[in-house]
Design a protein around this motif. Structure first.
Motif, short mmCIF file in Angstrom:
data_model
loop_
_atom_site.label_atom_id
_atom_site.label_comp_id
_atom_site.label_asym_id
_atom_site.label_seq_id
_atom_site.Cartn_x
_atom_site.Cartn_y
_atom_site.Cartn_z
N LEU A 106 0.83 -1.21 0.00
CA LEU A 106 0.00 0.00 0.00
C LEU A 106 0.86 1.25 0.00
O LEU A 106 0.56 2.23 -0.69
N HIS A 107 1.94 1.23 0.77
CA HIS A 107 2.89 2.35 0.76
C HIS A 107 3.44 2.57 -0.64
O HIS A 107 3.49 3.70 -1.14
N GLU A 108 3.84 1.48 -1.25
CA GLU A 108 4.46 1.55 -2.57
C GLU A 108 3.50 2.09 -3.62
O GLU A 108 3.90 2.85 -4.52
N SER A 113 1.78 7.36 -9.92
CA SER A 113 1.10 7.97 -11.07
C SER A 113 -0.30 7.40 -11.27
O SER A 113 -1.13 8.00 -11.95
N ARG A 114 -0.58 6.22 -10.68
CA ARG A 114 -1.91 5.60 -10.80
C ARG A 114 -2.54 5.49 -9.42
O ARG A 114 -1.85 5.20 -8.43
N THR A 115 -3.83 5.68 -9.36
CA THR A 115 -4.56 5.58 -8.10
C THR A 115 -5.10 4.16 -7.96
O THR A 115 -5.76 3.64 -8.86
N LEU A 116 -4.83 3.55 -6.83
CA LEU A 116 -5.33 2.20 -6.56
C LEU A 116 -6.73 2.29 -5.96
O LEU A 116 -6.95 2.96 -4.95
N GLU A 146 0.86 -6.53 -10.18
CA GLU A 146 0.81 -5.45 -11.15
C GLU A 146 -0.58 -4.80 -11.12
O GLU A 146 -1.56 -5.43 -10.71
N PHE A 147 -0.65 -3.55 -11.51
CA PHE A 147 -1.94 -2.92 -11.70
C PHE A 147 -2.69 -3.63 -12.82
O PHE A 147 -2.10 -4.04 -13.82
N PHE A 148 -4.01 -3.77 -12.67
CA PHE A 148 -4.81 -4.31 -13.76
C PHE A 148 -6.21 -3.73 -13.69
O PHE A 148 -6.60 -3.09 -12.70
N LYS A 201 -11.76 1.06 -10.96
CA LYS A 201 -11.08 1.09 -12.27
C LYS A 201 -9.72 0.40 -12.23
O LYS A 201 -9.30 -0.18 -13.23
N THR A 202 -9.03 0.48 -11.10
CA THR A 202 -7.70 -0.11 -10.99
C THR A 202 -7.65 -1.05 -9.80
O THR A 202 -8.17 -0.75 -8.72
N MET A 203 -7.01 -2.20 -10.00
CA MET A 203 -6.90 -3.21 -8.95
C MET A 203 -5.47 -3.73 -8.89
O MET A 203 -4.68 -3.57 -9.82
#
Length: 341
Positions: A106-108, A113-116, A146-148, A201-203
């Motif tokens: 979560l820190h990382e 640049s992308r919102t989780l 990875e973000f997906f 939108k992002t996971m």
């Protein structure tokens, strides 16, 4: 601002709540723990106040009139100061080795640049009577590390879903989507992991066994006999999910895989409702099953057809006493195979 808020709904939880809170404390100052006393009549309030005194910068005790699990979660969302939010039931706990990985990740992911929007991890069915505990993971369904997005996920099989125990939501997203769980209603955890999904939108999937979901107490709400006794509350949640799917289909249908996932989730919830009504064996409940499917048909004909003429929909609506027996036996096979309660 804290990194992560834990909401711990408590109702007469004096016998086990301290074990739950103790598992959350290793997060230190990066987390806040909201112990939400939902009008308890035992020593829950006193224990919550003592824990707040012992850890004043981490724990907040919130006392409110009894409103049920959903009301306590609503209170947690309203009071959370963390960037992210997770519900941990007072009879469950988290695993420390995975906990540190969760916080590090979560820190990382925060401030990049992308919102989780949603972090997903594994949970463990911790059944008291069994030595080997079943791990619910998503290794063959979700991309790892990875973000997906929804477009990147693979197929979820029946009985395998993203449950409340699996998720950490972005707190602001929960507020923006306007989720408001009904009060004095069991089984609202299904709404909690259903209604925010079109806004996600992002996971990110972290393949660690974070949450221990204790199951097996005779008085638990997911005990089958208790569920039949509270069938009207199960049906209420089922109908709210039908309404939500129907009324937000424009937003949901934009992404085919999101639509398929939410339809499949609604399918299994409707199947559970149907099979419990069949297993009760009463004429009153058999009528309620027909009313549930009629409600779906009147609410949204297309949604009705998608569910009614799918495999589970057909299996739950076999005619006559013999058909109902086949439905129950089929459900038992699925229950054993997939390991759900």
């Amino acid at each position: 601002m804290k990194l992560l808020t834990f909401a711990v709904p408590c109702y007469n939880s004096a016998a086990y709540m301290e074990k739950c809170v103790a598992s959350l404390l290793p997060g230190g100052e990066e987390v806040e723990i909201l112990i939400i006393d939902d009008g308890s009549t035992d020593e829950t309030a006193e224990i919550a106040d003592r824990l707040e005194r012992e850890h004043p910068t981490i724990i907040r005790a919130i006392h409110k009139p009894n409103g049920g699990h959903g009301s306590a979660v609503n209170t947690g969302i309203a009071n959370a100061k963390g960037i992210y939010f997770k519900v941990v039931d007072s009879d469950d706990c988290v695993r420390e080795d995975a906990y540190q990985e969760i916080l590090q990740k979560l820190h990382e992911l925060t401030g990049g640049s992308r919102t989780l929007d949603m972090l997903i991890s594994n949970f463990v069915y911790d059944k008291a009577a069994e030595k080997h505990h079943k791990v619910m993971h998503y290794r063959h369904i979700l991309p790892r590390n990875e973000f997906f997005t929804w477009s990147d996920i693979h197929h979820f099989y029946k009985g395998h879903y993203i449950l409340m125990h699996s998720v950490i939501f972005r707190t602001k997203l929960l507020r923006e989507c306007g989720i408001r769980l009904p009060e004095h209603t069991f089984y609202v955890d299904n709404l909690y992991v259903f209604e925010p999904l079109p806004y996600v939108k992002t996971m990110y999937y972290l393949d660690v066994n974070f949450y221990s979901y204790y199951i097996g107490r005779e008085d638990q709400s997911v005990n089958e006999t208790i569920m039949i006794g509270r069938i009207d509350q199960q049906l209420k949640v089922n109908q709210i999910m039908i309404d939500y799917m129907s009324e937000n289909k424009g937003m949901i249908s934009v992404n085919r895989k999101l639509d398929q996932y939410m339809l499949s989730y609604l399918d299994i919830i409707t199947t559970v409702s149907s099979i419990l009504l069949i297993k009760s064996g009463t004429e009153e409940n058999l009528k309620k099953k027909e009313e549930l499917w009629s409600y779906l048909k009147k609410k949204d004909w297309i949604l009705y057809r998608r569910l009614r003429f799918g495999l589970l929909g057909q299996a739950m609506n076999l005619p006559g006493k013999g058909g109902r027996k086949i439905s129950v036996e089929g459900y038992k096979i699925c229950q054993k195979f997939f390991g759900f309660n």
